[in-house]
Design a protein around this motif. Structure first.
Motif, PDB file in Angstrom:
ATOM      1  N   VAL A  69     -46.162 -27.536  32.148  1.00 52.87           N
ATOM      2  CA  VAL A  69     -45.647 -28.358  31.052  1.00 52.87           C
ATOM      3  C   VAL A  69     -44.188 -28.687  31.337  1.00 52.87           C
ATOM      4  O   VAL A  69     -43.378 -27.782  31.595  1.00 52.87           O
ATOM      5  CB  VAL A  69     -45.764 -27.626  29.696  1.00 52.87           C
ATOM      6  CG1 VAL A  69     -45.243 -28.515  28.566  1.00 52.87           C
ATOM      7  CG2 VAL A  69     -47.214 -27.221  29.435  1.00 52.87           C
ATOM      8  N   TYR A  70     -43.855 -29.981  31.296  1.00 51.15           N
ATOM      9  CA  TYR A  70     -42.495 -30.438  31.578  1.00 51.15           C
ATOM     10  C   TYR A  70     -41.920 -31.150  30.357  1.00 51.15           C
ATOM     11  O   TYR A  70     -42.626 -31.878  29.655  1.00 51.15           O
ATOM     12  CB  TYR A  70     -42.476 -31.403  32.768  1.00 51.15           C
ATOM     13  CG  TYR A  70     -42.746 -30.734  34.098  1.00 51.15           C
ATOM     14  CD1 TYR A  70     -41.696 -30.303  34.905  1.00 51.15           C
ATOM     15  CD2 TYR A  70     -44.051 -30.541  34.538  1.00 51.15           C
ATOM     16  CE1 TYR A  70     -41.945 -29.694  36.122  1.00 51.15           C
ATOM     17  CE2 TYR A  70     -44.308 -29.927  35.754  1.00 51.15           C
ATOM     18  CZ  TYR A  70     -43.247 -29.505  36.544  1.00 51.15           C
ATOM     19  OH  TYR A  70     -43.498 -28.894  37.744  1.00 51.15           O
ATOM     20  N   LEU A  71     -40.618 -30.935  30.135  1.00 52.13           N
ATOM     21  CA  LEU A  71     -39.885 -31.714  29.128  1.00 52.13           C
ATOM     22  C   LEU A  71     -39.382 -32.973  29.825  1.00 52.13           C
ATOM     23  O   LEU A  71     -38.226 -33.071  30.240  1.00 52.13           O
ATOM     24  CB  LEU A  71     -38.720 -30.882  28.567  1.00 52.13           C
ATOM     25  CG  LEU A  71     -39.116 -29.617  27.805  1.00 52.13           C
ATOM     26  CD1 LEU A  71     -37.877 -28.795  27.447  1.00 52.13           C
ATOM     27  CD2 LEU A  71     -39.878 -29.973  26.534  1.00 52.13           C
ATOM     28  N   ASN A  72     -40.265 -33.927  29.988  1.00 51.70           N
ATOM     29  CA  ASN A  72     -39.970 -35.101  30.814  1.00 51.70           C
ATOM     30  C   ASN A  72     -40.277 -36.391  30.073  1.00 51.70           C
ATOM     31  O   ASN A  72     -40.553 -37.411  30.702  1.00 51.70           O
ATOM     32  CB  ASN A  72     -40.768 -35.017  32.120  1.00 51.70           C
ATOM     33  CG  ASN A  72     -40.240 -35.923  33.196  1.00 51.70           C
ATOM     34  OD1 ASN A  72     -39.037 -35.988  33.401  1.00 51.70           O
ATOM     35  ND2 ASN A  72     -41.119 -36.648  33.874  1.00 51.70           N
ATOM     36  N   GLU A  73     -40.280 -36.317  28.738  1.00 54.90           N
ATOM     37  CA  GLU A  73     -40.528 -37.507  27.917  1.00 54.90           C
ATOM     38  C   GLU A  73     -41.862 -38.173  28.223  1.00 54.90           C
ATOM     39  O   GLU A  73     -42.021 -39.378  28.044  1.00 54.90           O
ATOM     40  CB  GLU A  73     -39.387 -38.524  28.070  1.00 54.90           C
ATOM     41  CG  GLU A  73     -38.101 -38.125  27.387  1.00 54.90           C
ATOM     42  CD  GLU A  73     -38.276 -38.009  25.860  1.00 54.90           C
ATOM     43  OE1 GLU A  73     -38.815 -38.954  25.260  1.00 54.90           O
ATOM     44  OE2 GLU A  73     -37.871 -36.973  25.299  1.00 54.90           O
ATOM     45  N   GLY A  74     -42.816 -37.395  28.726  1.00 47.64           N
ATOM     46  CA  GLY A  74     -44.118 -37.955  29.017  1.00 47.64           C
ATOM     47  C   GLY A  74     -44.160 -38.822  30.254  1.00 47.64           C
ATOM     48  O   GLY A  74     -45.144 -39.531  30.480  1.00 47.64           O
ATOM     49  N   LYS A  75     -43.114 -38.752  31.091  1.00 49.57           N
ATOM     50  CA  LYS A  75     -43.087 -39.536  32.322  1.00 49.57           C
ATOM     51  C   LYS A  75     -43.663 -38.714  33.475  1.00 49.57           C
ATOM     52  O   LYS A  75     -43.707 -37.491  33.415  1.00 49.57           O
ATOM     53  CB  LYS A  75     -41.656 -39.960  32.639  1.00 49.57           C
ATOM     54  CG  LYS A  75     -41.042 -40.861  31.575  1.00 49.57           C
ATOM     55  CD  LYS A  75     -39.599 -41.191  31.916  1.00 49.57           C
ATOM     56  CE  LYS A  75     -38.965 -42.065  30.832  1.00 49.57           C
ATOM     57  NZ  LYS A  75     -37.532 -42.342  31.127  1.00 49.57           N
ATOM     58  N   LYS A  76     -44.042 -39.392  34.528  1.00 54.77           N
ATOM     59  CA  LYS A  76     -44.664 -38.722  35.657  1.00 54.77           C
ATOM     60  C   LYS A  76     -43.675 -37.810  36.366  1.00 54.77           C
ATOM     61  O   LYS A  76     -42.493 -38.128  36.485  1.00 54.77           O
ATOM     62  CB  LYS A  76     -45.233 -39.751  36.638  1.00 54.77           C
ATOM     63  CG  LYS A  76     -46.167 -39.138  37.676  1.00 54.77           C
ATOM     64  CD  LYS A  76     -47.004 -40.181  38.371  1.00 54.77           C
ATOM     65  CE  LYS A  76     -48.012 -39.524  39.305  1.00 54.77           C
ATOM     66  NZ  LYS A  76     -48.902 -40.513  39.937  1.00 54.77           N
ATOM     67  N   VAL A  77     -44.189 -36.674  36.832  1.00 59.15           N
ATOM     68  CA  VAL A  77     -43.389 -35.686  37.544  1.00 59.15           C
ATOM     69  C   VAL A  77     -43.777 -35.733  39.013  1.00 59.15           C
ATOM     70  O   VAL A  77     -44.972 -35.753  39.350  1.00 59.15           O
ATOM     71  CB  VAL A  77     -43.628 -34.271  36.974  1.00 59.15           C
ATOM     72  CG1 VAL A  77     -42.908 -33.228  37.802  1.00 59.15           C
ATOM     73  CG2 VAL A  77     -43.182 -34.208  35.521  1.00 59.15           C
ATOM     74  N   TYR A  78     -42.772 -35.703  39.902  1.00 56.18           N
ATOM     75  CA  TYR A  78     -43.046 -35.744  41.339  1.00 56.18           C
ATOM     76  C   TYR A  78     -42.651 -34.451  42.047  1.00 56.18           C
ATOM     77  O   TYR A  78     -43.286 -34.059  43.018  1.00 56.18           O
ATOM     78  CB  TYR A  78     -42.324 -36.927  41.981  1.00 56.18           C
ATOM     79  CG  TYR A  78     -42.916 -38.251  41.537  1.00 56.18           C
ATOM     80  CD1 TYR A  78     -44.041 -38.770  42.160  1.00 56.18           C
ATOM     81  CD2 TYR A  78     -42.374 -38.952  40.466  1.00 56.18           C
ATOM     82  CE1 TYR A  78     -44.613 -39.970  41.742  1.00 56.18           C
ATOM     83  CE2 TYR A  78     -42.934 -40.150  40.039  1.00 56.18           C
ATOM     84  CZ  TYR A  78     -44.052 -40.652  40.686  1.00 56.18           C
ATOM     85  OH  TYR A  78     -44.622 -41.824  40.267  1.00 56.18           O
ATOM     86  N   TYR A  79     -41.605 -33.788  41.568  1.00 59.51           N
ATOM     87  CA  TYR A  79     -41.156 -32.556  42.203  1.00 59.51           C
ATOM     88  C   TYR A  79     -41.504 -31.359  41.324  1.00 59.51           C
ATOM     89  O   TYR A  79     -41.254 -31.382  40.110  1.00 59.51           O
ATOM     90  CB  TYR A  79     -39.651 -32.580  42.426  1.00 59.51           C
ATOM     91  CG  TYR A  79     -39.167 -33.744  43.254  1.00 59.51           C
ATOM     92  CD1 TYR A  79     -39.716 -34.005  44.506  1.00 59.51           C
ATOM     93  CD2 TYR A  79     -38.151 -34.578  42.791  1.00 59.51           C
ATOM     94  CE1 TYR A  79     -39.273 -35.073  45.266  1.00 59.51           C
ATOM     95  CE2 TYR A  79     -37.696 -35.644  43.545  1.00 59.51           C
ATOM     96  CZ  TYR A  79     -38.262 -35.890  44.785  1.00 59.51           C
ATOM     97  OH  TYR A  79     -37.815 -36.949  45.534  1.00 59.51           O
ATOM     98  N   PRO A  80     -42.066 -30.283  41.895  1.00 58.42           N
ATOM     99  CA  PRO A  80     -42.484 -29.129  41.081  1.00 58.42           C
ATOM    100  C   PRO A  80     -41.344 -28.481  40.306  1.00 58.42           C
ATOM    101  O   PRO A  80     -41.535 -28.038  39.175  1.00 58.42           O
ATOM    102  CB  PRO A  80     -43.077 -28.168  42.117  1.00 58.42           C
ATOM    103  CG  PRO A  80     -43.439 -29.014  43.286  1.00 58.42           C
ATOM    104  CD  PRO A  80     -42.441 -30.124  43.307  1.00 58.42           C
ATOM    105  N   TYR A  81     -40.146 -28.414  40.910  1.00 57.78           N
ATOM    106  CA  TYR A  81     -39.068 -27.648  40.273  1.00 57.78           C
ATOM    107  C   TYR A  81     -37.775 -28.449  40.150  1.00 57.78           C
ATOM    108  O   TYR A  81     -36.686 -27.895  40.153  1.00 57.78           O
ATOM    109  CB  TYR A  81     -38.815 -26.357  41.055  1.00 57.78           C
ATOM    110  CG  TYR A  81     -39.983 -25.410  40.948  1.00 57.78           C
ATOM    111  CD1 TYR A  81     -40.155 -24.627  39.808  1.00 57.78           C
ATOM    112  CD2 TYR A  81     -40.928 -25.324  41.957  1.00 57.78           C
ATOM    113  CE1 TYR A  81     -41.240 -23.782  39.680  1.00 57.78           C
ATOM    114  CE2 TYR A  81     -42.019 -24.483  41.842  1.00 57.78           C
ATOM    115  CZ  TYR A  81     -42.173 -23.712  40.705  1.00 57.78           C
ATOM    116  OH  TYR A  81     -43.255 -22.878  40.578  1.00 57.78           O
ATOM    117  N   SER A  82     -37.874 -29.727  40.033  1.00 61.22           N
ATOM    118  CA  SER A  82     -36.685 -30.543  39.826  1.00 61.22           C
ATOM    119  C   SER A  82     -37.020 -31.666  38.852  1.00 61.22           C
ATOM    120  O   SER A  82     -37.444 -32.751  39.274  1.00 61.22           O
ATOM    121  CB  SER A  82     -36.193 -31.123  41.157  1.00 61.22           C
ATOM    122  OG  SER A  82     -35.034 -31.909  40.955  1.00 61.22           O
ATOM    123  N   PRO A  83     -36.907 -31.437  37.531  1.00 63.00           N
ATOM    124  CA  PRO A  83     -36.393 -30.205  36.926  1.00 63.00           C
ATOM    125  C   PRO A  83     -37.470 -29.117  36.893  1.00 63.00           C
ATOM    126  O   PRO A  83     -38.657 -29.407  37.088  1.00 63.00           O
ATOM    127  CB  PRO A  83     -36.051 -30.659  35.506  1.00 63.00           C
ATOM    128  CG  PRO A  83     -37.061 -31.736  35.237  1.00 63.00           C
ATOM    129  CD  PRO A  83     -37.251 -32.456  36.537  1.00 63.00           C
TER     130      PRO A  83
END
Length: 734
Positions: A532-546
């Motif tokens: 789960v990412y706090l990313n405004e519902g945008k796609k995540v590309y890097y596992p730990y950034s953020p």
């Protein structure tokens, strides 16, 4: 008995206006009675058969001559949706019973729990499955080589009445080694019971496990029965068919039963016959009820064992079993976690257990034979949790061994006279002196001892706690992305969750990997989790950034539950990412969201209409390194993007190279049809193996320069470019 059962079914069909079905059943019942009268029997039995045959024939004749079947044109109108089904014979002919085989449902309405009519949770006649979801549910209907289709309303019309005893088309089940060694044969209930009944009394204490290695399943049956008895809610008996008008399952002398199990994302129908394995003395070689003539325990177990491939299945855990039986939300808690809050956890379980919010089991880990013998416990064995109490400050669990014998020998056991004070016995209504004389596998154990000997606590939560829910069924192919997602999540399934809340709340998300083979339990190599990412519902590309807001632990269980604590003053938007430790094969899965408040759940859109992969390399002449290396940077390969049009374009640029090198890329704006967004931008910090950048730019011309951090790092690479503008052209400048 079969004739009476057929007439009963005919009457129900008759009253429901299903005249053709009723006519067929009346005629078959009469035929069975007439044929049976030729056999030796008492005069009273023959009289009963004659009476039943006459009543059946009279009612059949009344239906034939009724106005409802008087004209061929009326019959034709019933089937006018398909010309091939029109009747061409006289109105007195008996039509073949309609095929009630269900097809995969197109509706998202699954009978797991009440669904609130909101934008995310379809009401009746609401949202439908996508083609991908239908394909997933259809594919995972095949479990261990047999098809188990989603349960539909039409399945409530399944036919259970037959002139001859029903035999499952799939034949008898595969037996375990111990069963094969003792097998005397397969018998129907009326061959070893005086008066077979489906249910005499639903009790956890009457459920007995035999030689089948399904202790977690039997423990799950026991706690489901205890819940049903305590709260007078049909939790376990409601899944057995046929049923009477009150919804109670009934004994079928014709030998056919249907059990509704929650498998691979939805409830599915499992059809079985009533043949059960017995030993040479006629005793059952499967789980059974201590109440003579009671069938429900053996039949539910048989249905589950059928799905699992046979009585020789390798075992599972109660999270899996209870979810299959009830659809309740599975959660596991390791009692070996270093940061485990023992007291807080016990208090939570105690409070929720007595409110009927959860069912629980507890399992031992590996224990030496000597230690197990001293403790009276079984290694790697599941126990049903029947009660959770705090009395005079003492935390106690009441457990049941599915074997219905062999009990705990330590503190607060039946033979522990020292701890059982008169006050404690009175508070728990427990007579340890009586318990000493009768070992039924039920015992009390203190929480401290339980934490020492047991490894895992399993809970299944009532989904009716959450008024809002929805789900997605999807697939993740092994070819999509790298084997490990330790460098990039760009190819992982990702979803946007928007929670519309005012006060603080919680949202639970259950990830369920679909199981299609017995080996998935025995040697499962798929370790899954949900990030789960706090990313405004945008796609995540890097596992730990953020770094992820919730970094799930990868486990090889089919179920993974994530709890999201949502702060007040929403809406709050999250990105959910399905993750595996290593991808070995294609997986199908279900994501189900449970919430107390309104939410929106959807796949993250892919806006890229044009996608192109470029294979390139850094050679001795072109490995120029990053822009810090001014003398050689200009030697790097350059690729030019020409985006036609006058509006904006979304770009996704991904660079994949050997993990031994840190790589990245620069983007130069050559010219646009509007104002330049930048002269130069970069993919950010150089990263081993993978770099990516999403950006929105005016249509125009841009140069992409892939490079390693240091010069003379010779390697091949892939440059993947996606554009929201179809008319985007890519060329290599150097």
């Amino acid at each position: 008995q079969r004739a009476k059962f057929m007439v009963l079914n005919a009457l129900q069909a008759d009253e429901a206006g299903k005249k053709e079905e009723a006519l067929s059943l009346y005629m078959e019942a009469a035929d069975l009675c007439i044929k049976t009268m030729n056999e030796p029997m008492s005069a009273s039995t023959k009289k009963q058969l004659q009476k039943l045959a006459k009543e059946s024939l009279d009612r059949a004749e009344a239906i034939k001559t009724s106005k409802q079947l008087a004209s061929l044109s009326q019959l034709d109108s019933l089937f006018d949706f398909d010309e091939s089904l029109k009747l061409t014979t006289s109105t007195t002919s008996v039509t073949k019973p309609k095929d009630t085989t269900s097809k995969p449902t197109h509706s998202r309405n699954e009978p797991t729990q009440p669904t609130t009519s909101t934008s995310h949770a379809p009401s009746s006649g609401g949202e439908r499955y996508t083609k991908e979801e239908i394909a997933v549910l259809r594919f995972t209907s095949m479990i261990n080589g047999r098809e188990y289709l989603p349960f539909m309303a039409a399945d409530l019309q399944e036919r259970f009445a037959f002139p001859m005893p029903y035999s499952d088309k799939h034949g008898i089940l595969e037996l375990s080694k111990k069963q094969r060694e003792r097998l005397g044969g397969w018998k129907r209930p009326d061959e070893f019971m005086n008066e077979p009944q489906m249910i005499l009394t639903v009790s956890s204490l009457s459920i007995m496990q035999t030689v089948v290695s399904d202790c977690s399943f039997v423990a799950s049956l026991a706690i489901s029965a205890a819940y049903e008895r305590k709260y007078n809610k049909k939790l376990i008996t409601s899944i057995i068919y046929p049923q009477n008008r009150k919804g109670d399952p009934i004994y079928n002398p014709c030998g056919k039963y249907m059990v509704k199990l929650h498998l691979n994302g939805v409830f599915r129908k499992v059809v079985i016959d009533d043949r059960l394995p017995v030993d040479r003395q006629g005793k059952l070689l499967c789980s059974y009820s201590a109440n003579r003539n009671e069938l429900w325990v053996s039949l539910v177990e048989k249905a589950y064992m059928k799905v699992m491939g046979g009585y020789d299945f390798p075992g599972s855990n109660s999270n899996i079993d209870l979810h299959s039986l009830t659809g309740w939300i599975p959660e596991r808690q390791s009692l070996r976690d270093k940061n485990f809050d023992y007291d807080g956890f016990f208090q939570k379980v105690r409070d929720r257990f007595h409110k009927g919010h959860c069912l629980a089991t507890i399992s031992t880990g590996m224990i030496s034979e000597a230690e197990a013998d001293r403790a009276g416990l079984v290694p790697t064995h599941a126990y049903a949790v029947l009660d959770v109490q705090v009395v005079y400050g003492i935390k106690l669990l009441q457990l049941k061994n599915p074997w219905s014998h062999l009990r705990w020998k330590g503190n607060y056991s039946a033979h522990d006279d020292a701890h059982w004070t008169p006050e404690l016995r009175k508070a728990l209504n427990y007579d340890n002196k009586y318990a000493q004389e009768f070992d039924n596998g039920v015992f009390w154990i203190d929480w401290e001892s339980a934490m020492h000997f047991y490894d895992t606590f399993y809970m299944n939560w009532n989904p009716e706690l959450f008024p809002k829910t929805t789900c997605r069924h999807a697939s993740w192919l092994a070819k999509d992305g790298p084997t490990k997602d330790s460098y990039t999540l760009g190819n992982n399934p990702q979803y946007k969750l928007e929670v519309r809340n005012k006060g603080a709340t919680a949202v639970w998300v259950l990830l369920t990997r679909h199981i299609t083979e017995k080996e998935d339990f025995a040697e499962n190599k798929e370790f899954i989790t949900l990030l789960v990412y706090l990313n405004e519902g945008k796609k995540v590309y890097y596992p730990y950034s953020p770094p992820p807001h919730i970094d799930g632990v990868r486990i090889n269980s089919p179920h993974y539950l994530t709890r999201i604590q949502v702060p007040e003053n929403g809406p709050h938007r999250y990105t959910l990412v399905v993750s595996q430790y290593e991808k070995h094969k294609n997986i199908r899965y279900t994501l189900r969201v449970y919430s107390f408040t309104d939410f929106k759940f959807s796949s993250i859109d892919n806006p890229y209409k044009m996608n192109k992969r470029i294979q390139g390399e850094w050679t001795a002449q072109t490995a120029g390194g990053c822009s810090n290396n001014k003398a050689t940077y200009g030697n790097n390969p350059i690729y030019q993007l020409n985006i036609e049009g006058s509006g904006q374009a979304q770009l996704l640029i991904q660079l994949r190279a050997p993990k031994s090198y840190s790589n990245g890329f620069d983007i130069i704006c050559v010219g646009t049809n509007g104002e330049k967004p930048f002269n130069k931008t970069t993919s950010g910090a150089f990263r081993p193996g993978y770099s990516a950048l999403e950006l929105t730019v005016p249509c125009g011309t841009y140069n992409v320069i892939p490079c390693t951090f240091s010069p003379q790092q010779i390697a091949s690479f892939f440059l993947d470019i996606g554009s929201s503008v179809q008319s985007t052209k890519i060329s290599r400048l150097k």
